[in-house]
Enzyme design. Structure first.
Site, PDB file in Angstrom:
ATOM      1  N   GLU A   1     -35.865 -17.956  57.225  1.00 20.04           N
ATOM      2  CA  GLU A   1     -36.989 -18.896  57.198  1.00 20.04           C
ATOM      3  C   GLU A   1     -36.498 -20.256  56.704  1.00 20.04           C
ATOM      4  OE1 GLU A   1     -40.289 -17.371  54.945  1.00 20.04           O
ATOM      5  OE2 GLU A   1     -41.481 -19.193  55.179  1.00 20.04           O
TER       6      GLU A   1
ATOM      7  N   ASN B   1     -44.154 -17.925  55.974  1.00 24.23           N
ATOM      8  CA  ASN B   1     -45.239 -18.846  55.656  1.00 24.23           C
ATOM      9  C   ASN B   1     -44.966 -20.241  56.239  1.00 24.23           C
ATOM     10  OD1 ASN B   1     -46.424 -16.781  54.201  1.00 24.23           O
ATOM     11  ND2 ASN B   1     -45.659 -17.487  52.218  1.00 24.23           N
TER      12      ASN B   1
ATOM     13  N   ASN C   1     -47.901 -15.576  61.463  1.00 20.77           N
ATOM     14  CA  ASN C   1     -47.330 -14.871  60.309  1.00 20.77           C
ATOM     15  C   ASN C   1     -48.411 -14.610  59.268  1.00 20.77           C
ATOM     16  OD1 ASN C   1     -44.995 -14.070  58.463  1.00 20.77           O
ATOM     17  ND2 ASN C   1     -45.967 -15.676  57.238  1.00 20.77           N
ATOM     18  N   GLU C   2     -48.508 -13.371  58.794  1.00 20.07           N
ATOM     19  CA  GLU C   2     -49.384 -12.996  57.668  1.00 20.07           C
ATOM     20  C   GLU C   2     -50.735 -13.716  57.724  1.00 20.07           C
ATOM     21  OE1 GLU C   2     -47.229 -13.317  53.917  1.00 20.07           O
ATOM     22  OE2 GLU C   2     -46.092 -11.515  54.387  1.00 20.07           O
TER      23      GLU C   2
ATOM     24  N   TYR D   1     -42.907  -5.767  50.065  1.00 21.19           N
ATOM     25  CA  TYR D   1     -41.854  -6.104  49.104  1.00 21.19           C
ATOM     26  C   TYR D   1     -41.948  -5.158  47.915  1.00 21.19           C
ATOM     27  CZ  TYR D   1     -40.976 -10.270  51.883  1.00 21.19           C
ATOM     28  OH  TYR D   1     -40.646 -11.119  52.910  1.00 21.19           O
TER      29      TYR D   1
ATOM     30  N   GLU E   1     -40.843  -7.849  57.709  1.00 23.06           N
ATOM     31  CA  GLU E   1     -40.440  -8.373  56.389  1.00 23.06           C
ATOM     32  C   GLU E   1     -40.441  -7.209  55.415  1.00 23.06           C
ATOM     33  OE1 GLU E   1     -42.223 -11.930  54.690  1.00 23.06           O
ATOM     34  OE2 GLU E   1     -42.503 -12.773  56.695  1.00 23.06           O
TER      35      GLU E   1
ATOM     36  N   GLN F   1     -34.742 -11.713  53.124  1.00 24.35           N
ATOM     37  CA  GLN F   1     -34.306 -12.437  54.286  1.00 24.35           C
ATOM     38  C   GLN F   1     -32.792 -12.266  54.426  1.00 24.35           C
ATOM     39  OE1 GLN F   1     -36.060 -16.369  54.549  1.00 24.35           O
ATOM     40  NE2 GLN F   1     -38.048 -15.652  53.867  1.00 24.35           N
TER      41      GLN F   1
HETATM   42  O1  AHR Z   1     -40.144 -13.871  52.774  1.00 24.28           O
HETATM   43  C1  AHR Z   1     -40.839 -14.688  51.887  1.00 24.28           C
HETATM   44  C2  AHR Z   1     -42.305 -14.832  52.282  1.00 24.28           C
HETATM   45  O2  AHR Z   1     -42.945 -13.595  52.112  1.00 24.28           O
HETATM   46  C3  AHR Z   1     -42.595 -15.176  53.720  1.00 24.28           C
HETATM   47  O3  AHR Z   1     -42.557 -16.545  53.947  1.00 24.28           O
HETATM   48  C4  AHR Z   1     -43.985 -14.661  53.911  1.00 24.28           C
HETATM   49  O4  AHR Z   1     -44.227 -14.273  55.228  1.00 24.28           O
HETATM   50  C5  AHR Z   1     -44.090 -13.510  52.925  1.00 24.28           C
HETATM   51  O5  AHR Z   1     -45.220 -13.593  52.144  1.00 24.28           O
END
Ligand code: AHR
Length: 500
Positions: A26, A71, A171-172, A243, A291, A351
């Protein structure tokens, strides 16, 4: 502690899509600037890309890379990143409160992807923009010529289209933090209309619609149901993100979190089936888990810093330094994807460089492999082929997130081209080694066995610029094959790849 596992040639989950070992880059922090791109770096190539980083990415063998966000994409104008570099505008990036110089755009990323053997997976902005910007971007990237956008690409130095197959529709979009956040109904409508327009251009594109940002979102899993009800006929994948955190520094609870991941995948699989039946659809929609990673070491600190700074260009951000415990977590996450590879066809570690990443760089200095580089590399290189449905019998413990968490987390993959069977095994038990016995049935006689081990006595051990090889794989001795049975002893809290 003992564990018994049976692998049978007829008990299979699916042919793994190699894109299970995808990655993500990103425009965030130092991922791009001083990460992959640093024209003044001693190793820079003719495009200003760091060759030391290219080498590490190639060794990781990740077949696809999602770009440019995240994001970031939700307020990104892709046109800012094309044309002469000196004429590109600097913009304020609202997602991370930084400045974006646009010195890297689609041309530079595409060249870099070629030098790393990576296929591009691109995201369009459905936050601040919409259908029109998306269809123009796709035309610029994929149309051979004779139209406004494709001819502009040619004028900008690229004659042939890049022919990108995978496109993320935003995205999201369920996240209130997202620029241009939408309700499920609003997003479902926009994603469907955008998908229809992109399919009118090329009906063979693979399209990914946004699912939930994580399974604790208040709108989960109704978000998936509403969005899929609007888009089911037009899309190929639904995207999920997760995450992993260990703020409590509780290894047993932390290493149980992949059970929550497994439940998330299973639930979304159920929602897909429900919508497919409801719509009497013939097509299948699968999961793109685009992700995932451990993200907590710097997270709270970063959240504060972002609020306090102005608009810096490429500041250090989300630079989590991973430890040995995270090796075990990444191993369990990848094992979960392998076991669920019938549903999860694509996954992207988030990432790739500097930002919650397996690869770190020093501006003007060296690049090195974080601890989590290794379980990803082993799975990416050796976890290709047929995912096996293993029968596992081993002791388990109860965690807050789930009861019955097996001390042994294991996945098996058969590569029919080479005849190799690879088992990826994590011993979640921190106080005892484990004797693992694997009955190998129906594959023909195995001749040799090799054991690759990642072990460190300190869960907090890290790889750093000055000590880059503190945690890394080593060959282990003692694994035995006898009469179709493989026996191997793995230490407490360890990651292993056992190959026969
Ligand atoms: O990977 C970091 C961020 O995590 C990304 O920009 C977003 O898509 C997610 O919330």
């Amino acid at each position: 502690m003992k564990a018994h596992v049976t692998a049978h040639a007829r008990y299979v989950v699916a042919e793994i899509d190699n894109r299970l070992y995808g990655s993500f880059l990103e425009h965030l922090g130092r991922a791009v600037y001083t990460g992959i791109y640093e024209p003044d770096h001693p190793t820079a190539d003719q495009n200003g890309m760091r060759r030391d980083v290219i080498d590490l990415v190639r060794e990781l063998d990740t077949p696809i890379c999602r770009y440019p966000g995240g994001n970031f994409v939700s307020a990104y104008n892709w046109e800012d990143g094309i044309g002469p570099k000196e004429e590109r505008p600097t913009r304020l990036d609202l997602a991370w409160h930084t400045s974006e110089s646009n010195q890297v755009g689609i041309h530079e990323f595409a060249d870099w992807a070629k030098s790393t053997n990576i296929e591009m997976m691109l995201a369009v902005n459905l936050g601040s923009r919409g259908l029109d910007a998306a269809r123009n971007f796709v035309e610029y990237v994929n149309h051979p010529g004779g139209s406004y956008w494709s001819d502009l690409r040619k004028k900008n130095g690229r004659a042939d289209p890049w022919d990108v197959r995978l496109w993320c529709l935003g995205n999201e979009m369920d996240g209130p933090w997202q620029v241009g956040h939408k309700s499920a109904a609003e997003y479902g409508h926009l994603a469907n209309e955008t998908a229809k327009a992109l399919r009118a251009f090329d009906d063979k594109l693979e399209l990914i619609v946004c699912g939930s940002s994580h399974s604790d979102m208040a709108t989960y899993p109704q978000w998936e149901a509403t969005v899929l009800d609007s888009t089911y006929d037009q899309v190929d994948y639904i995207s999920l993100h997760m995450y992993f955190e260990n703020y409590e520094k509780n290894a047993a609870e932390y290493l149980a979190l992949p059970k929550k991941l497994d439940r998330y995948i299973g639930t979304v699989g159920g929602v897909i089936d429900y919508i497919k039946a409801k719509r009497r659809a013939k097509n299948d929609v699968k999961i793109s888990f685009d992700e995932w990673n451990v993200w907590y070491h710097q997270r709270k600190n970063d959240a504060k810093r972002v609020k306090e700074w102005g608009w810096p260009h490429a500041p250090a951000l989300l630079e989590d330094i991973y430890n040995f415990e995270d090796v075990l977590q990444v191993g369990c996450i990848l094992n979960t994807f392998i076991r669920r590879s019938d549903l999860v066809r694509i996954a992207c570690i988030a990432q790739l460089v500097n930002v919650i990443a397996p690869i770190m760089t020093v501006p003007g200095g060296p690049a090195w492999r974080q601890t989590i580089y290794y379980p990803f590399q082993l799975a990416s290189r050796h976890g290709r082929g047929t995912a096996l449905h293993l029968d596992i019998d081993c002791p388990a413990y109860d965690a807050d997130i789930a009861a019955g968490v097996e001390y042994l987390d294991i996945a098996g993959v058969h590569d029919s081209d080479t005849g190799t069977l690879n088992f990826f095994a994590v011993n979640r038990n921190g106080s005892e080694p484990m004797e693992i016995e694997i009955s190998i049935e129906g594959f023909g006689a195995a001749k040799s066995v090799a054991h690759t081990l990642i072990k460190h006595d300190d869960l907090e051990a890290t790889n750093t610029e000055n000590n880059p090889e503190n945690v890394k794989p080593a060959k282990a001795k003692g694994a035995k094959l006898s009469g179709g049975k493989l026996s191997v002893s793995v230490p407490a809290h360890s990651y292993s790849m056992i190959s026969v």
